[in-house]
Scaffold this active site. Structure first.
Site, PDB file in Angstrom:
ATOM      1  N   ILE A 144       0.742  -1.164  -0.018  1.00 40.39           N
ATOM      2  CA  ILE A 144      -0.043   0.014   0.072  1.00 40.39           C
ATOM      3  C   ILE A 144       0.856   1.180  -0.018  1.00 40.39           C
ATOM      4  O   ILE A 144       0.593   2.185  -0.715  1.00 40.39           O
ATOM      5  CB  ILE A 144      -1.003   0.030   1.166  1.00 40.39           C
ATOM      6  CG1 ILE A 144      -2.097  -1.200   0.879  1.00 40.39           C
ATOM      7  CG2 ILE A 144      -1.593   1.484   1.214  1.00 40.39           C
ATOM      8  CD1 ILE A 144      -2.835  -1.458   2.293  1.00 40.39           C
TER       9      ILE A 144
ATOM     10  N   ARG B 161      -3.612   0.989  10.939  1.00 43.67           N
ATOM     11  CA  ARG B 161      -4.208   0.246  12.172  1.00 43.67           C
ATOM     12  C   ARG B 161      -4.210   1.231  13.179  1.00 43.67           C
ATOM     13  O   ARG B 161      -3.468   1.971  13.377  1.00 43.67           O
ATOM     14  CB  ARG B 161      -3.333  -1.010  12.723  1.00 43.67           C
ATOM     15  CG  ARG B 161      -3.437  -2.428  11.758  1.00 43.67           C
ATOM     16  CD  ARG B 161      -4.981  -2.826  11.961  1.00 43.67           C
ATOM     17  NE  ARG B 161      -5.028  -4.016  11.363  1.00 43.67           N
ATOM     18  CZ  ARG B 161      -5.624  -3.991  10.002  1.00 43.67           C
ATOM     19  NH1 ARG B 161      -6.264  -2.918   9.516  1.00 43.67           N
ATOM     20  NH2 ARG B 161      -5.988  -5.264   9.345  1.00 43.67           N
TER      21      ARG B 161
ATOM     22  N   ASP C 221      -8.953   6.471   9.241  1.00 47.52           N
ATOM     23  CA  ASP C 221      -9.887   5.259   8.864  1.00 47.52           C
ATOM     24  C   ASP C 221      -9.943   4.323  10.101  1.00 47.52           C
ATOM     25  O   ASP C 221     -10.740   3.395   9.834  1.00 47.52           O
ATOM     26  CB  ASP C 221      -9.492   4.564   7.562  1.00 47.52           C
ATOM     27  CG  ASP C 221     -10.478   3.739   6.909  1.00 47.52           C
ATOM     28  OD1 ASP C 221     -11.611   4.151   6.784  1.00 47.52           O
ATOM     29  OD2 ASP C 221     -10.136   2.803   6.586  1.00 47.52           O
TER      30      ASP C 221
ATOM     31  N   GLU D 121     -11.703   0.364  17.762  1.00 46.60           N
ATOM     32  CA  GLU D 121     -12.810   0.439  16.879  1.00 46.60           C
ATOM     33  C   GLU D 121     -13.488  -1.065  16.646  1.00 46.60           C
ATOM     34  O   GLU D 121     -14.620  -1.174  16.103  1.00 46.60           O
ATOM     35  CB  GLU D 121     -12.395   0.699  15.709  1.00 46.60           C
ATOM     36  CG  GLU D 121     -11.368  -0.170  14.679  1.00 46.60           C
ATOM     37  CD  GLU D 121     -10.834  -0.125  13.586  1.00 46.60           C
ATOM     38  OE1 GLU D 121     -10.045   0.881  13.418  1.00 46.60           O
ATOM     39  OE2 GLU D 121     -10.710  -1.164  12.682  1.00 46.60           O
TER      40      GLU D 121
ATOM     41  N   HIS E 107     -13.186   2.370   8.956  1.00 41.96           N
ATOM     42  CA  HIS E 107     -12.305   1.326   8.165  1.00 41.96           C
ATOM     43  C   HIS E 107     -12.990   0.987   6.937  1.00 41.96           C
ATOM     44  O   HIS E 107     -13.111  -0.399   6.924  1.00 41.96           O
ATOM     45  CB  HIS E 107     -12.352   0.184   9.329  1.00 41.96           C
ATOM     46  CG  HIS E 107     -10.935  -0.665   9.446  1.00 41.96           C
ATOM     47  ND1 HIS E 107     -10.423  -1.229  10.139  1.00 41.96           N
ATOM     48  CD2 HIS E 107     -10.504  -1.030   7.899  1.00 41.96           C
ATOM     49  CE1 HIS E 107      -9.344  -2.022   9.652  1.00 41.96           C
ATOM     50  NE2 HIS E 107      -9.306  -1.831   8.426  1.00 41.96           N
ATOM     51  N   THR E 108     -13.156   1.915   6.105  1.00 40.80           N
ATOM     52  CA  THR E 108     -13.641   1.709   4.952  1.00 40.80           C
ATOM     53  C   THR E 108     -12.755   1.846   3.570  1.00 40.80           C
ATOM     54  O   THR E 108     -13.075   1.450   2.411  1.00 40.80           O
ATOM     55  CB  THR E 108     -14.925   2.544   4.543  1.00 40.80           C
ATOM     56  OG1 THR E 108     -14.443   3.784   5.014  1.00 40.80           O
ATOM     57  CG2 THR E 108     -16.152   2.290   5.274  1.00 40.80           C
ATOM     58  N   ALA E 109     -11.552   2.091   3.975  1.00 40.22           N
ATOM     59  CA  ALA E 109     -10.464   2.356   2.628  1.00 40.22           C
ATOM     60  C   ALA E 109     -10.444   1.100   1.995  1.00 40.22           C
ATOM     61  O   ALA E 109     -10.139   1.452   0.611  1.00 40.22           O
ATOM     62  CB  ALA E 109      -9.009   2.237   3.421  1.00 40.22           C
TER      63      ALA E 109
HETATM   64  P1  NAD Z   1       2.614  -4.857   3.469  1.00 46.23           P
HETATM   65  O1  NAD Z   1       3.158  -6.114   4.423  1.00 46.23           O
HETATM   66  O2  NAD Z   1       2.794  -4.849   2.262  1.00 46.23           O
HETATM   67  O3  NAD Z   1       3.456  -3.617   3.898  1.00 46.23           O
HETATM   68  C1  NAD Z   1       3.955  -3.444   5.239  1.00 46.23           C
HETATM   69  C2  NAD Z   1       5.200  -2.690   5.500  1.00 46.23           C
HETATM   70  O4  NAD Z   1       5.380  -2.464   6.676  1.00 46.23           O
HETATM   71  C3  NAD Z   1       6.164  -3.567   4.968  1.00 46.23           C
HETATM   72  O5  NAD Z   1       7.029  -3.027   3.910  1.00 46.23           O
HETATM   73  C4  NAD Z   1       7.122  -3.792   6.178  1.00 46.23           C
HETATM   74  O6  NAD Z   1       8.410  -3.885   5.967  1.00 46.23           O
HETATM   75  C5  NAD Z   1       6.969  -2.417   6.823  1.00 46.23           C
HETATM   76  N1  NAD Z   1       7.386  -2.512   8.305  1.00 46.23           N
HETATM   77  C6  NAD Z   1       7.216  -3.421   9.499  1.00 46.23           C
HETATM   78  N2  NAD Z   1       7.432  -2.950  10.374  1.00 46.23           N
HETATM   79  C7  NAD Z   1       8.026  -1.606  10.045  1.00 46.23           C
HETATM   80  C8  NAD Z   1       8.522  -0.779  11.073  1.00 46.23           C
HETATM   81  N3  NAD Z   1       8.945  -1.079  12.291  1.00 46.23           N
HETATM   82  N4  NAD Z   1       8.597   0.294  10.721  1.00 46.23           N
HETATM   83  C9  NAD Z   1       8.655   0.921   9.344  1.00 46.23           C
HETATM   84  N5  NAD Z   1       7.886  -0.119   8.474  1.00 46.23           N
HETATM   85  C10 NAD Z   1       7.835  -1.264   8.971  1.00 46.23           C
HETATM   86  O7  NAD Z   1       1.314  -4.519   4.112  1.00 46.23           O
HETATM   87  P2  NAD Z   1      -0.075  -3.528   3.239  1.00 46.23           P
HETATM   88  O8  NAD Z   1      -0.702  -4.436   2.523  1.00 46.23           O
HETATM   89  O9  NAD Z   1       0.870  -2.546   2.672  1.00 46.23           O
HETATM   90  O10 NAD Z   1      -0.709  -3.010   4.498  1.00 46.23           O
HETATM   91  C11 NAD Z   1      -0.060  -1.987   5.194  1.00 46.23           C
HETATM   92  C12 NAD Z   1      -1.145  -1.479   6.340  1.00 46.23           C
HETATM   93  O11 NAD Z   1      -2.484  -1.186   6.008  1.00 46.23           O
HETATM   94  C13 NAD Z   1      -1.545  -2.929   7.506  1.00 46.23           C
HETATM   95  O12 NAD Z   1      -1.726  -2.345   8.675  1.00 46.23           O
HETATM   96  C14 NAD Z   1      -2.707  -3.223   7.014  1.00 46.23           C
HETATM   97  O13 NAD Z   1      -3.443  -3.923   7.965  1.00 46.23           O
HETATM   98  C15 NAD Z   1      -3.365  -2.064   6.572  1.00 46.23           C
HETATM   99  N6  NAD Z   1      -4.738  -2.143   5.853  1.00 46.23           N
HETATM  100  C16 NAD Z   1      -5.716  -1.254   5.885  1.00 46.23           C
HETATM  101  C17 NAD Z   1      -6.801  -1.245   5.442  1.00 46.23           C
HETATM  102  C18 NAD Z   1      -8.040  -0.384   5.486  1.00 46.23           C
HETATM  103  O14 NAD Z   1      -9.128  -0.851   4.909  1.00 46.23           O
HETATM  104  N7  NAD Z   1      -7.806   0.667   6.452  1.00 46.23           N
HETATM  105  C19 NAD Z   1      -6.959  -2.229   4.231  1.00 46.23           C
HETATM  106  C20 NAD Z   1      -5.902  -3.150   4.086  1.00 46.23           C
HETATM  107  C21 NAD Z   1      -4.752  -3.064   4.969  1.00 46.23           C
END
Ligand code: NAD
Length: 319
Positions: free
Chosen positions: A153, A231, A255, A260, A292-294
């Site tokens: 993301i 999160r 979001d 939540e 949490h709708t992203a």
């Molecule tokens: P991903 O696993 O592809 O990327 C996460 C990144 O965080 C990785 O590059 C990892 O190296 C990095 N990371 C881990 N520990 C770290 C630290 N201490 N400092 C800095 N970077 C660190 O995950 P993603 O699919 O890109 O998702 C990212 C976040 O988005 C997750 O928390 C996920 O739960 C959240 N998310 C939210 C929604 C929503 O609807 N709001 C939907 C999907 C995902």
């Protein structure tokens, strides 16, 4: 193959029917969550398809006695399933991934809404206040954006932002060459010090929980804008509220928020929510809150359903 689908929302039914046909699966669709009381839905099924309801040993034992071979959660997170226990019984557990564009586009929208004071503009328009007071915004092209977490993301957010002309700083424990084309990696301290707008895209881990707190906020620029689409636990909510009240943080878009899970995706129109910090944030004209709708697009929901059925079929046939 027969699959019991729990917690099936109305908007998911046609997609389950479509993919069920495509994968030649017989689906038992139920709006009910998986519990001891609803376990029987899986009688005669090879697999179960669930969302975020906790699934512990007792339920897994019942499904195991019915011959269930796979538990597919159509979510990215899988910590709600006792997967070690399931796997010790030979039941495979899987999660899904879906298009990163859904959250990445929403993030850019939230950034623009925050810096253009869109919540105040929209709510004032509804009250027929068409004046210009207090709604002058800023241009993204003149800002430095700090992206924390450059996974699927975060990297997509950076690619999306590259068209805006802003300076982009990035921080991750693993750096990627594909990101370096559009952003400058730097230390977390430098990102906090130099960014006008900070967006979070890391998972909730012991080292990331509470990473935005009174100490880290103090090291940021005055008037920084914070975006959290990742999160809730990444941000200390009480410290954020205090910083918003002082004007240290100029605006936020959230979001996700701590606490939540018992609230979002439910209708509280006629009852108290009972989450005081959420109520304070919601009342602020410079804080955009969404439940949490992203993730919630046609494409992402389609991916969740398709991949969860695909897993059921593969695991059920021993792949
Ligand atoms: P991903 O696993 O592809 O990327 C996460 C990144 O965080 C990785 O590059 C990892 O190296 C990095 N990371 C881990 N520990 C770290 C630290 N201490 N400092 C800095 N970077 C660190 O995950 P993603 O699919 O890109 O998702 C990212 C976040 O988005 C997750 O928390 C996920 O739960 C959240 N998310 C939210 C929604 C929503 O609807 N709001 C939907 C999907 C995902």
């Amino acid at each position: 193959m027969k699959i019991a689908v729990y917690s099936c929302r109305k908007d998911e039914i046609h997609l389950f029917e479509q993919y069920g046909k495509e994968y030649d699966a017989e689906l038992v669709l139920s709006p009910l969550p998986p519990t001891k009381e609803t376990a029987r839905l899986a009688e005669g099924c090879t697999a179960v398809d669930i969302i975020t309801t906790p699934v512990g040993r007792e339920l897994i034992d019942i499904w195991h006695s019915y011959g269930v071979k796979a538990i597919a959660t159509r979510t990215v997170g899988y910590e709600h399933v006792d997967y070690e226990y399931a796997e010790s019984l030979g039941i495979s557990v899987s999660n899904v991934s879906y298009t990163p564009h859904t959250v990445a586009e929403y993030t850019v929208m939230a950034m623009l809404m925050a810096i253009r004071k869109m919540k105040a503009i929209i709510t004032r328009y509804m009250g027929q206040d068409f004046s210009l007071k207090e709604i002058r915004g800023r241009e993204l092209c003149n800002m430095t954006v700090g992206v924390i977490g450059t996974g699927k993301i975060g990297e997509t957010v950076i690619r999306n932002l590259s068209g805006f002309g802003c300076r982009i700083l990035a921080y991750d424990v693993f750096e990627k060459d594909s990101v370096r084309r559009f952003a400058e990696y730097c230390s977390l301290d430098a990102l906090y010090r130099e960014a006008d707008l900070i967006t979070l895209h890391t998972p909730a881990l012991p080292e990331t929980c509470g990473m935005i707190n009174k100490n880290t906020i103090a090291s940021m620029k005055d008037g920084v804008v914070l975006i959290n689409m990742a999160r809730g636990v990444l941000v200390n909510t009480a410290d954020l509220i205090e910083a918003l009240e002082r004007g240290k943080v100029a605006a936020a878009a959230l979001d996700v928020v701590e606490g939540e899970s018992a609230i979002y995706y439910k209708d509280f129109k006629y009852k108290p929510v009972g989450h005081h910090e959420m109520a304070i944030l919601q009342a602020m004209p410079n804080v955009i809150m969404t439940p949490h709708t992203a993730f919630f697009t046609d494409e992402a929901v389609g991916d969740m359903i398709r991949y969860s059925i695909e897993h059921c079929i593969k695991a059920g046939s021993g792949e």
